[in-house]
Design an enzyme around this catalytic site. Sequence first.
Site, PDB file in Angstrom:
ATOM      1  N   ASP A 110       0.860  -1.183   0.000  1.00 14.38           N
ATOM      2  CA  ASP A 110       0.000   0.000   0.000  1.00 14.38           C
ATOM      3  C   ASP A 110       0.901   1.240   0.000  1.00 14.38           C
ATOM      4  O   ASP A 110       1.690   1.447   0.919  1.00 14.38           O
ATOM      5  CB  ASP A 110      -0.880  -0.022   1.253  1.00 14.38           C
ATOM      6  CG  ASP A 110      -1.939   1.061   1.255  1.00 14.38           C
ATOM      7  OD1 ASP A 110      -2.043   1.789   0.252  1.00 14.38           O
ATOM      8  OD2 ASP A 110      -2.656   1.176   2.257  1.00 14.38           O
ATOM      9  N   ASP A 201      -3.027   2.538  -5.773  1.00 11.22           N
ATOM     10  CA  ASP A 201      -1.988   2.511  -4.739  1.00 11.22           C
ATOM     11  C   ASP A 201      -1.940   1.231  -3.913  1.00 11.22           C
ATOM     12  O   ASP A 201      -1.193   1.149  -2.936  1.00 11.22           O
ATOM     13  CB  ASP A 201      -2.149   3.714  -3.806  1.00 11.22           C
ATOM     14  CG  ASP A 201      -3.516   3.751  -3.129  1.00 11.22           C
ATOM     15  OD1 ASP A 201      -4.433   3.053  -3.594  1.00 11.22           O
ATOM     16  OD2 ASP A 201      -3.661   4.483  -2.132  1.00 11.22           O
ATOM     17  N   GLU A 202      -2.706   0.210  -4.290  1.00 10.65           N
ATOM     18  CA  GLU A 202      -2.695  -1.044  -3.544  1.00 10.65           C
ATOM     19  C   GLU A 202      -2.587  -2.235  -4.477  1.00 10.65           C
ATOM     20  O   GLU A 202      -3.139  -2.231  -5.572  1.00 10.65           O
ATOM     21  CB  GLU A 202      -3.979  -1.208  -2.717  1.00 10.65           C
ATOM     22  CG  GLU A 202      -4.082  -0.318  -1.505  1.00 10.65           C
ATOM     23  CD  GLU A 202      -5.280  -0.696  -0.648  1.00 10.65           C
ATOM     24  OE1 GLU A 202      -5.319  -1.834  -0.127  1.00 10.65           O
ATOM     25  OE2 GLU A 202      -6.192   0.134  -0.515  1.00 10.65           O
TER      26      GLU A 202
END
Length: 370
Positions: A110, A201-202
């Site tokens: 993350d 973003d993950e």
Amino acid sequence: MSSAAGTPSDCGGHRPWQSYHTAYTNAKAGMEGVDREKVQKVIYEMSKGSKYFENEQKKEAITKLKIEHLRAQCAKLTDNDISHFQKVAEKKILELEASRDLSKIWLHTDMDAFYAAVETLENPSLKGKPLAVGSMSMIATASYEARKFGVRAAMPGFIGCKLCPDLVFVRPNFGRYTHYSGLARKVFQRYDPNFFATSLDEAYLDITEVCSERGITGEEVASELRDAVHQETGLTCSAGVAPNRMIAKVCSDINKPNGQFILPNDRDAVTTFVSTLPIRKIGGIGKVTEQMLHQVLGISTCQEMLQKGAFLCALFSEGSTDFFLSVGLGLGGTETPEHRLRKSMSCERTFSATNDSHLLFEKLGKHSYS
């Protein structure tokens, strides 16, 4: 880059997952030290009378009715009913336990305060300032400096300003975020060509094969990957390593920002880890479900799911019950989800309050044919 990996060697033989709850509570996403009661009071006062406030009140009323209905159902259960459902729960738990797979090593990564971090990287003058990416209508993300004041994503910007008068706003630039996300994903592919991202973003990576082929641990992969992401993007990310995806995601949040937490592929480690884990930390358990479980059955932690298994079987659907009991056992997905063809496209924009139907139809038309 610093590495805050949770391994026995870091703690003089102490098993870090046994003190997980304390660590998580004290270091959750840069929110330590926040006066939560003050923040809630500001949110209430600033939103009172707004459409948002009215909508929240409606949702709370619906939740209250659901809770009252479940309480009524619970009150009707006889001793014989509870005894019957206890046997059903015990059978389910045995079946679920038999499905436990400890052969895989999953890593969840993350990016730290991604949008805000990208904006700061592009404009170094923002470094150290409380930053919100978004507008007065809605905040998409906030820097860790801003989070210390209680500013967070999905919060109206005007409330953020009340909590943090020095809050600096930057308009989102999704082209820029997509670029940096692409750079990070090139790194992920080195460790799992079939990794899958859940957002810009993950991402989840099955690192079982790379650990075996290179003779290295999940901790080493996480540290190496984080260093590579920083080298390629200039940004930091946090990581969690565990036997399944559900737990890996929880682990990635423990030592944020710029850290990692490793949970061994060991049944005792997993069950100890989830024993005090708050149920809200599990993906799939949102605010409403948390309220129902807590206010009806007194369930706050994952372990209590197993202790109240009979009542879960009596009050919830089979699918929901299986999920709740799996959470209590610390079970999660271990196979890479099948790739699905994209069935839709999305486009988002936060509008100010408006009654201009012409404007709304114009926007709908534009996106319908784009």
